[in-house]
Design an enzyme around this catalytic site. Structure first.
Site, PDB file in Angstrom:
ATOM      1  N   TYR A  51      32.044  48.614  44.280  1.00 44.48           N
ATOM      2  CA  TYR A  51      32.955  49.502  43.857  1.00 44.48           C
ATOM      3  C   TYR A  51      33.301  50.768  44.655  1.00 44.48           C
ATOM      4  O   TYR A  51      33.964  51.592  44.474  1.00 44.48           O
ATOM      5  CB  TYR A  51      33.315  49.599  42.251  1.00 44.48           C
ATOM      6  N   LEU A 189      42.730  43.162  29.839  1.00 39.62           N
ATOM      7  CA  LEU A 189      44.116  43.114  29.315  1.00 39.62           C
ATOM      8  C   LEU A 189      45.300  42.490  30.302  1.00 39.62           C
ATOM      9  O   LEU A 189      46.178  42.712  30.448  1.00 39.62           O
ATOM     10  CB  LEU A 189      44.527  44.614  29.389  1.00 39.62           C
ATOM     11  N   ILE A 227      35.570  45.415  28.939  1.00 40.70           N
ATOM     12  CA  ILE A 227      35.268  46.474  29.616  1.00 40.70           C
ATOM     13  C   ILE A 227      36.568  47.012  30.406  1.00 40.70           C
ATOM     14  O   ILE A 227      36.990  46.702  31.660  1.00 40.70           O
ATOM     15  CB  ILE A 227      34.222  46.407  30.899  1.00 40.70           C
ATOM     16  N   ARG A 235      45.102  56.687  27.906  1.00 39.80           N
ATOM     17  CA  ARG A 235      44.953  55.297  27.690  1.00 39.80           C
ATOM     18  C   ARG A 235      43.492  54.869  27.432  1.00 39.80           C
ATOM     19  O   ARG A 235      43.448  53.829  26.511  1.00 39.80           O
ATOM     20  CB  ARG A 235      45.345  54.559  29.134  1.00 39.80           C
ATOM     21  N   ASN A 239      42.687  52.715  24.139  1.00 49.27           N
ATOM     22  CA  ASN A 239      41.739  51.555  24.193  1.00 49.27           C
ATOM     23  C   ASN A 239      40.498  51.511  23.252  1.00 49.27           C
ATOM     24  O   ASN A 239      40.266  50.370  22.809  1.00 49.27           O
ATOM     25  CB  ASN A 239      41.325  51.346  25.614  1.00 49.27           C
TER      26      ASN A 239
END
Length: 278
Positions: A51, A189, A227, A235, A239
Site C-alpha cells: 500500500y 461494503l 476493515i 464516513r 461505519n
C-alpha cells in the site's frame, strides 16, 4: 487490548471485529485517517507494505495519542518477498516504516513458489525474531489455508479475503472455524455497491441505519472481522456506529441471499490456485 467493542479471540489473541482499512490511501491521508479513526474509537488498523503507506499509518497511530497496547495493528508481506531471508528482511522493513511492531503479519496472496514449507517457515521465523506478535494469511482458498496451517508451527490467526453480501463465503468460513481461525473481510461494503441495494436499504430503514452500517453489522454478527476503508472522517464515524442495534436471524438470511456467482470484485489469485466453490 480494550474490550469496549466486540472482538474475536483466536489462540488467546483478541482482535477487534471492526477495523479501519488503509488500502489506496496516500501516506498523508493514511496518517490523517488513522489518527481520526482512533479518535472515533477504532482499535484495529490494517495496512500492507504494497500500500506504500506504512509510514503514514505509524505516524497516525503516534498522532492519535492512543496507548499502543490498546491498538491491534496488521500489515502484510508482498509475494515477491516470500523466500526465506527475503521475508524476514521485508518484515523488518515494515517494523522500521511503521515505527512499531505489528500485532499481526500476513502473507498477502498465496504463491506456488517458493514452497509453503519455506514461506511459512520464514514467517514463523519472523515471529520468533520479534518482528510480529502473531501471523496469518490473506486471500488463501480453503485447500491452501489448510496446507499453510499444517506446515506452520504458530497458529494462523486469520485469513483476510474479499467478503460482502454479494459473495458467498460459506466453505471458507467453515474452514476457518474447523482450523480454529478467523476470517477478515476486505472490501466489506463491496466497494460501495451495497449503497443502492433495496434489500439492505429496507433493513436499514427498520433500524434507522444506513446500508453500510447494516452490512458491517451483518459481518460482525458472523464473528467476521471487517476493515472498511474511507478517506472521509464522516464516513469513518458512520461505519463505527454499528454497536447499538442487532439484525434478526431473518434479516441476516435476507442479506446472505444476495450472494451471486459473479459477486467477486477483486480476483488477483495465482492461476495455480482456485477459489472455493459454494
Amino acid at each position: 487490548m480494550s474490550q469496549s467493542q466486540p472482538a474475536v479471540t483466536v489462540d488467546d489473541v483478541s482482535i477487534p471485529l471492526l477495523g479501519f482499512g488503509t488500502w489506496q490511501l496516500e501516506p498523508a491521508d493514511a496518517r490523517r485517517m488513522v489518527a481520526e479513526a482512533l479518535r472515533i474509537g477504532y482499535r484495529h488498523i490494517d495496512t500492507a507494505r504494497i500500500y506504500n503507506n506504512e509510514e503514514g499509518v505509524g505516524q497516525g497511530i503516534r498522532d492519535s495519542g492512543v496507548d499502543r497496547a490498546d491498538i491491534f495493528l496488521t500489515t502484510k508481506i508482498w509475494v515477491e518477498d516470500f523466500a526465506d531471508g527475503d521475508l524476514q528482511r521485508a518484515a523488518a522493513g515494515s517494523v522500521e516504516r511503521l515505527g512499531l511492531t505489528p500485532d499481526l503479519l500476513l502473507l498477502h496472496w498465496p504463491r506456488p513458489t517458493p514452497s509453503f514449507v519455506e514461506t511459512l517457515g520464514a514467517l514463523n521465523d519472523a515471529r520468533a525474531r520479534g518482528l510480529t506478535r502473531s501471523i496469518g494469511l490473506s486471500n488463501f482458498p480453503s485447500a491452501q489455508f489448510r496446507e499453510a496451517q499444517s506446515v506452520s508451527d504458530a497458529w494462523l490467526l486469520t485469513n483476510q479475503v474479499e467478503y460482502h453480501p454479494y459473495l458467498s463465503l460459506r466453505p471458507l468460513l467453515a474452514t476457518a472455524a474447523d482450523l480454529g481461525s478467523s476470517i477478515t473481510a476486505w472490501s466489506p461494503l463491496a466497494q460501495g455497491r451495497i449503497a443502492d441495494d433495496p434489500v439492505i436499504a429496507d433493513i436499514g430503514r427498520a433500524h434507522g441505519k444506513t446500508p453500510g452500517q447494516v452490512t458491517l453489522r451483518w459481518l460482525i454478527q458472523q464473528d467476521v472481522i471487517a476493515i472498511p476503508r474511507t478517506s472521509k472522517e464522516s464516513r469513518a464515524a458512520e461505519n463505527f456506529d454499528i454497536f447499538d442495534f442487532v439484525l434478526s436471524d431473518e434479516e441476516m438470511l435476507r442479506i446472505h441471499a444476495l450472494a451471486r456467482p459473479d459477486g467477486r470484485i477483486g480476483d488477483w489469485i495465482d492461476p495455480a490456485f482456485k477459489w472455493d466453490q459454494d
